[in-house]
Motif scaffolding. Structure first.
Motif, PDB file in Angstrom:
ATOM      1  N   SER B 236       0.745  -1.332   0.242  1.00 42.80           N
ATOM      2  CA  SER B 236      -0.196  -0.167   0.018  1.00 42.80           C
ATOM      3  C   SER B 236       0.702   1.404  -0.257  1.00 42.80           C
ATOM      4  CB  SER B 236      -0.671  -0.290   1.224  1.00 42.80           C
ATOM      5  OG  SER B 236      -1.617  -1.057   1.291  1.00 42.80           O
ATOM      6  N   ARG B 237       1.584   1.157  -0.533  1.00 43.64           N
ATOM      7  CA  ARG B 237       2.709   2.658  -0.783  1.00 43.64           C
ATOM      8  C   ARG B 237       2.856   3.125  -2.080  1.00 43.64           C
ATOM      9  NH1 ARG B 237       2.525   2.057   3.816  1.00 43.64           N
ATOM     10  NH2 ARG B 237       4.654   2.132   5.033  1.00 43.64           N
ATOM     11  N   LEU B 238       3.142   4.681  -2.001  1.00 44.12           N
ATOM     12  CA  LEU B 238       2.869   5.380  -3.545  1.00 44.12           C
ATOM     13  C   LEU B 238       4.268   5.552  -3.115  1.00 44.12           C
ATOM     14  CD1 LEU B 238      -0.288   5.033  -2.224  1.00 44.12           C
ATOM     15  CD2 LEU B 238      -0.460   6.270  -5.145  1.00 44.12           C
ATOM     16  N   LEU B 239       4.615   5.256  -4.277  1.00 47.33           N
ATOM     17  CA  LEU B 239       6.005   6.640  -4.041  1.00 47.33           C
ATOM     18  C   LEU B 239       5.904   8.405  -5.265  1.00 47.33           C
ATOM     19  CD1 LEU B 239       9.181   7.544  -3.494  1.00 47.33           C
ATOM     20  CD2 LEU B 239       9.672   5.860  -4.949  1.00 47.33           C
ATOM     21  N   THR B 240       5.331   9.335  -5.165  1.00 50.29           N
ATOM     22  CA  THR B 240       5.875  10.362  -5.757  1.00 50.29           C
ATOM     23  C   THR B 240       6.900  11.332  -5.734  1.00 50.29           C
ATOM     24  OG1 THR B 240       5.137  11.461  -4.382  1.00 50.29           O
ATOM     25  CG2 THR B 240       2.827  10.353  -5.774  1.00 50.29           C
ATOM     26  N   ALA B 241       6.834  11.982  -6.691  1.00 50.91           N
ATOM     27  CA  ALA B 241       7.945  12.691  -7.171  1.00 50.91           C
ATOM     28  C   ALA B 241       6.830  14.143  -8.089  1.00 50.91           C
ATOM     29  CB  ALA B 241       8.734  12.720  -7.649  1.00 50.91           C
ATOM     30  N   ASP B 242       7.465  15.203  -7.784  1.00 48.62           N
ATOM     31  CA  ASP B 242       6.778  16.383  -8.166  1.00 48.62           C
ATOM     32  C   ASP B 242       7.961  17.586  -8.774  1.00 48.62           C
ATOM     33  OD1 ASP B 242       7.983  18.509  -6.740  1.00 48.62           O
ATOM     34  OD2 ASP B 242       6.142  19.052  -5.131  1.00 48.62           O
TER      35      ASP B 242
END
Lengths: 770, 500
Positions: B236-242
């Protein structure tokens, strides 16, 4: 010889003219000579009473004598009578009436011949049928002298007048008579005497007695006294009675001494005995024929410094063989061409020939000529050492690093963003580099995603005016876009959800803060008290635009072309080229105040203006010069002369010490602000006007954009060290934008950190180069 | 296999492979072959009875010293100056077979990313048993578009579900990335700075497949538009970059997620409007587990292929690849590259720790993040694209690979696909990196060339337009079942697959 002549003279004068006949073997002429001389002298003596040498010069003509006599008579008359008459005039006064002067149209020149015939060089026989024989100088007929009748001729032949020659003067038609003088001349010619007038080179030395006796007869010859250096008279008696001295009878001791000297010398062999002359000659001849080597003792020396040895002859080639391979033989055509050509023009001095055996080879015809020319070449040909410039043209080029070593720089078009209708006038990267703003002639401002090139936002700010410039406020904490539309500057915070509320609020605050100041500001009034229009009007643009995020509008007096922000984002400057005194405006965003700090502009129309990136300086580009103003002291700081005719824009290097100028006359000029008002470098890479030039904010890159649709990317290494110049290397020419209506690329902007830039084209596209 | 000793020019070759599914009897590994033999001839020899003895012929490709054999063997030897008397070592691999164009799904706007739900896809693998459909046609394709919607497609090209419009609880800006968390949950990241979790349900009762996407969770915290999203559904992990350089770690469970940070509410009218909409659709809002800035500019991020507590991030402006410890959310090491990083992919399988980075300098650079530090550890440079590399995908570890040739693509762990803004997808074999391709100073490590190129269907066989205008590929996924799925500026999701 002198004595002989003397004797002759004496004889001629004393005896009769017959003696001359014997001498000269020319009876007739001699007779004339002697007779003429006598006669002439007689008449002269009669006229003047005294013998004169000069009178001999006078012409001996008969007619001349007559006229002379007449003149003489006239002269004697005039001497005792006055040449005027005294009459009484009408008033009774005395009046002198002079005689008419008879102008005699004759020459006074005694040398001029009179009554010469003027018919020229034609035979006189032409006039045989006429009574005259020609015309004199006055045009009067010269009548033929009465042709002698047979009897007259006979008489004439018997009675030979003085100087008669029996010839007819071709000019006068009269019998030719020679004067005494002329005869004398002829005689002198015959005797090879000196022709000088009246000079006798053989003076006769005579005792005074005889001179006096013969004086009258030898008068023609001018006698000179002979100086008798030695007497010619042998004396019969000695002058002295003294006896002969003794020494005449004894041998001379002195002579003996001298003889003994010679004897001694002969004995000693110092004087060689006499040799027969034949032998001596032989010996001399032998001596002359003796050859010797003048260079026998010559030592080999080093050649002179300037000595250049003759070049060696090239070794013979295949074509000089007596039987060369057939490919070396000339074709018929070549042979003809060779024979036709002048020897100097021939490429080779020989024609390759072939013989199937060496014995059939004839003697070489031009061997001597060839050897001789070779010798001439060796001996006479002047040779100079030509210092050929052996310079590699590459080495003359400035040492610039290869573009490959200067990566990264943009090389390719990576995205094309379409959407604007009509030209895209301006583009700008936002301070973070994630968005691209653009303004076009369709009156819209658009916002694009940098990564994908997708349009994110747009606002139509004007339906008739075009968006001239878009520029972001250069701080990352706000998201404020300034755009120029006609006379307005609109400031927008694009309404996109990707904007965080914090940034949006800050941006809005920055824009709205000034309203308070503007309310409190005192109204400008003119001297008469009437309200004066402020240089800039700050207001809301209307609710429709406000909902899109366009929040503020600043209106100035005339159309704006250029907008640039101050680095802190509190001020921005605008340039309205037609604005005259209000052309340059500096707007204070936090107070909503517009100023025209520089009212007097010299140098034409302002083109561009920009703030210095670090110092409080303000740069304004006029048509031909760029001025920098010190904003803290409000005075002119510097004037730059880029040497171009029409500056389009300029950009300051982020270091603040250099400036690049783009000009409409196709040049790009680099200025070093620290050094000189003159350009450091002028570059020309475009065929059309250069619109704009932009520096990268952190990388040593800059690029220009031109109306020919190309952009040139430069690598510009600027060192803070003053001793080192900036190194500018053009690294890439980027093509892609189409030229429409002679407009190509209108604006460019660099990514804040990457070596990428965007360009706005007249073809309606925005291109991303990376 | 008849030895060709009598032939005047024969070459002795030694076969080897690192493919365990294709074992060669040891006595057959050294044979003499005529020197004018080519790839096809060698492939036929190997497929013949004493050698591999395959039931159906397996197309093979041959690597000599890191180069694929193209042309005849003698040509290769003369080109490389090798003596024909030496024994040539030949590595045989399954030949990569280009897929065939299958379908394209039309969108109203550009497609930013694609994901696939199938029996072999990660989402199904994370939740074994949850994915019911094992038959052909049960796969689902998820696409995110610049019109800010997500869509679910059947392989037949029917759109069976879409997210609500922006005003009704959907993304308010273009969606940059979307992924299946599980067969019933979808995560998406958009330029509106939010990550959204969607509940996907399918209704198959009436015989017509209909799906629905309902917002389940909104994750807020990023201050800049998001660029990438990577998920580990089982954790249930999300990795985001902006685009501001921040890397966010999120959980997809509503319960364990922390509360959203108090966002500075905008005073503008748009903020008011936003408030209205959020109240209209009542979706829970949660915050990040951690959100830290690791890069100075735009960033991309991905999970490590095996360890969900390790992530990698790449920066556009600072050209760095960082290894992130996701539990502490700190940067462990960084590797500098020469070009802006535009996409990042962590390879799995045999190539396990290697990270592939797509760059704006048109290359894919493979780096080994283990050695870390400041020393650059480039493994391979893939050179061939003419624009930014936007997406990377590895050939899926096929469960059926052992049954020879069933997948038909010949791919392996060493096969990588890359999508680029130039409108092409290139497939590379990472084993091919000949030393003679040695590179300009810019490319560290050996350089490889693509094995084949997949063009957009509209431009197949045609010259690609300048700057990839209209055909940029933004999203790429490689699935065992669905083949290579890609979406781009041509507003289509293109499916290229191999015949089974």
């Amino acid at each position: 010889m002198p004595s002989y002549v003397v004797n002759k003279k004496r004889k001629a004068s004393e005896e009769d003219a017959v003696a001359f006949d014997d001498e000269f073997q020319n009876g007739a002429l001699e007779a004339v000579l002697s007779d003429g001389s006598d006669d002439e002298e007689d008449s002269d003596f009669e006229d003047f009473g005294s013998p004169s040498i000069s009178s001999l010069d006078e012409a001996p003509d008969k007619g001349n004598d007559e006229e002379e006599g007449k003149y003489l008579a006239a002269e004697t008359d005039d001497e005792d009578q006055p040449n005027f008459r005294v009459e009484t005039d009408a008033n009774g006064g005395v009046r002198y009436v002079y005689d008419e002067i008879d102008p005699v149209y004759d020459s006074d020149d005694p040398d001029a011949k009179e009554a010469t015939n003027t018919i020229g060089d034609i035979p006189l026989s032409f006039y045989d049928s006429y009574p005259h024989i020609g015309y004199d100088i006055n045009g009067k007929k010269i009548m033929r002298p009465a042709a002698g009748e047979a009897l007259d001729a006979l008489l004439d032949s018997i009675e030979v007048p003085k100087g008669w020659t029996g010839l007819t003067d071709p000019e006068t038609g009269k019998p030719l008579n020679l004067s005494q003088e002329e005869l004398q001349l002829l005689r002198k010619l015959q005797t090879n005497e000196f022709l000088g007038n009246g000079v006798d080179e053989y003076p006769v030395s005579l005792p005074a007695k005889s001179l006096v006796a013969t004086g009258a007869n030898t008068d023609i010859v001018i006698t000179q006294d002979t100086v008798e250096w030695f007497t010619s008279v042998e004396e019969k008696m000695p002058l002295s009675a003294a006896p002969e001295p003794k020494r005449r009878f004894i041998p001379s001791k002195h002579e003996q001494k001298r003889v003994m000297k010679l004897v001694k010398a002969i004995r000693e062999g110092r004087i060689l005995p006499y040799k027969p002359p034949q032998e001596k000659e032989k010996e001399e001849a032998e001596k002359e024929e003796k050859y010797f080597d003048i260079w026998a003792d010559e030592q080999p020396r080093d050649p002179h410094v300037m000595h250049i040895p003759a070049p060696k002859l090239p070794p013979p080639g295949y074509d000089q063989s007596y039987n060369p391979p057939p490919e070396y033989l000339p074709t018929k055509k070549e042979k003809e061409a060779w024979e036709k050509a002048e020897p100097e023009d021939r490429e080779k001095e020989y024609l390759p020939q072939t013989f199937n055996a060496l014995r059939k080879v004839p003697a070489y015809g031009t061997l001597v000529k060839e050897r001789f020319e070779r010798c001439l070449d060796l001996y006479l040909a002047p040779r100079i050492r030509r210092n050929r410039l052996n310079i590699d043209p590459e080495s003359l080029l400035p040492k610039l690093p290869k573009p490959e070593d200067l990566r990264p720089f943009p090389t390719l078009c990576q995205k094309i963003m379409r959407g604007h209708e009509g030209r895209v006038r301006s583009v700008a990267f936002d301070p973070t580099g994630n968005y691209i703003a653009s303004g076009g002639e369709d009156g819209t401002i658009r916002l694009w995603d940098k990564d994908s090139g997708h349009e994110l936002w747009r606002a139509k700010v004007s339906s008739e005016d075009r968006v001239q410039v878009v520029r972001w406020r250069p701080t990352a904490d706000t998201f404020i876009l300034a755009a120029v539309v006609g006379e307005d500057v609109v400031l927008a915070v694009p309404q996109i959800d990707s904007l965080s509320g914090e940034v949006e609020n800050t941006s809005r605050e920055v824009l709205d803060n000034g309203f308070g100041y503007a309310k409190n500001a005192t109204q400008l009034t003119t001297a008469s008290g009437a309200r004066k229009d402020p240089p800039g009007k700050w207001e809301r643009p209307g609710s429709k635009l406000e909902s899109q995020g366009v929040l503020l509008k600043v209106t100035v007096r005339s159309e704006i072309k250029v907008l640039n922000w101050h680095r802190r984002g509190d001020y921005f400057c605008t340039v309205s080229p037609a604005g005259q005194r209000s052309a340059i405006a500096i707007h204070n965003l936090s107070k909503h105040i517009t100023n025209n700090p520089i009212k007097k502009l010299r140098g034409g129309i302002p083109q561009h203006a920009s703030f210095h990136p670090t110092r409080p300086l303000f740069f304004i580009a006029m048509q031909r010069s760029i001025r920098s103003y010190d904003l803290s002291e409000l005075k002119l700081d510097k004037t730059l002369r880029p040497g171009t005719r029409w500056i389009s824009s300029f950009d300051l290097h982020p270091g603040g010490e250099n400036l690049a100028v783009a000009s409409h006359d196709r040049r790009l000029v680099w200025h070093d602000l620290e050094k000189s008002a003159d350009p450091y470098k002028t570059m020309r890479f475009h065929s059309q006007s250069v619109r704009t030039v932009k520096f990268h904010k952190s990388k040593p890159l800059f690029a220009d954009a031109s109306d020919d649709g190309t952009m040139v990317v430069f690598h510009a290494k600027v060192v803070s060290d003053l001793s080192e110049d900036a190194m500018i290397v053009p690294v890439k020419t980027l093509k892609g934008h189409q030229v429409i209506d002679r407009l190509g690329v209108l604006d460019i902007d660099w990514h804040p950190t990457e070596a990428h830039f965007i360009s706005a084209g007249a073809d309606g596209t925005i291109r991303y180069w990376g | 296999m008849a030895s060709t000793n009598s032939s005047e020019s024969s070459v002795r070759i030694f076969f080897s492979t690192n493919d365990p599914t294709l074992p060669l009897p040891a006595e057959c590994s050294q044979i003499n072959v005529p020197s004018d033999i080519g790839r096809y001839g060698l492939s036929r020899i190997l497929n013949s009875s004493p050698m591999l003895n395959t039931t159906s012929p397996v197309p093979l490709d041959f690597l000599i010293n890191g180069d694929f054999l193209r042309g005849s063997l003698s040509e290769y030897l003369s080109a490389n100056g090798l003596s024909p008397e030496t024994t040539v070592e030949v590595v045989y691999v399954r030949a990569l077979v280009p897929p065939k164009f299958d379908k394209s799904f039309e969108h109203p706007d550009w497609v930013s990313s694609v994901d696939v739900l199938s029996a072999t896809s990660p989402a199904a693998a994370w939740w074994p048993g949850k994915f019911s459909g094992g038959q052909e046609g049960d796969e689902r394709v998820l696409s995110s578009s610049f019109d800010s919607l997500l869509r679910i497609w059947t392989p037949q090209g029917e759109c069976i579900a879409a997210t609500p419009a922006p005003d009704e609880g959907g993304h308010r800006m273009p969606v940059k990335s979307a992924k299946f968390l599980s067969p019933s949950r979808i995560a998406s990241a958009g330029m509106d700075r939010t990550v959204r979790i969607w509940k996907y349900s399918e209704d198959n009762t009436s015989g017509i497949v209909a799906g629905s996407l309902k917002p389940a969770l909104v994750l807020k915290g990023h201050m800049h538009p998001l660029t990438t999203l990577d998920v580990r559904g089982n954790k249930s992990r999300l990795l985001t970059a902006d685009s501001g350089g921040s890397i966010g770690i999120w959980t997809s469970s509503k319960e364990s997620a922390p509360a959203a940070p108090e966002e500075v509410s905008s005073s503008s009218s748009i903020a008011k409007r936003r408030k209205i909409t959020t109240t209209a659709v009542n979706t829970a809002i949660r915050g990040p587990l951690s959100l830290n800035s690791h890069h100075s500019g735009s960033a991309v991020a991905c999970f490590d292929s095996s360890d969900a507590s390790v992530g990698y991030s790449g920066g556009f402006n600072d050209h760095l690849i960082r290894t992130l410890d996701l539990t502490t959310s700190t940067s462990v090491s960084s590797i500098p590259l020469t070009a802006p990083v535009t996409s990042l992919f962590s390879l799995s399988g045999s190539m396990a720790p290697v990270v592939a980075a797509g760059t704006a300098s048109r290359r894919v650079i493979l780096v080994d993040p283990r050695e870390g530090g400041s020393s650059r550890t480039s493994v391979l440079t893939l050179k061939g694209h003419s624009n930014w590399v936007s997406g990377l995908a590895q050939c899926p570890p096929s469960s059926s690979a052992s049954s020879e040739g069933s997948s038909g693509n010949g791919g392996s762990d060493y096969t990588l696909a890359s999508a680029s803004y130039d409108g092409s997808i290139m497939v590379w074999d990472l084993r091919a990196g000949g030393a003679q391709n040695a590179a300009s100073n810019e490319d560290a490590g050996p350089v490889a060339k693509p094995v084949y190129v997949i063009d957009r269907e509209a431009y197949r066989g045609k010259k690609r337009p300048l700057a990839g205008e209209g055909i940029k590929v933004f999203g790429l996924t490689w699935d065992e079942k669905c083949g290579i799925v890609s979406g781009g500026e041509d507003m289509k999701v293109q499916v290229d697959r191999w015949e089974v």
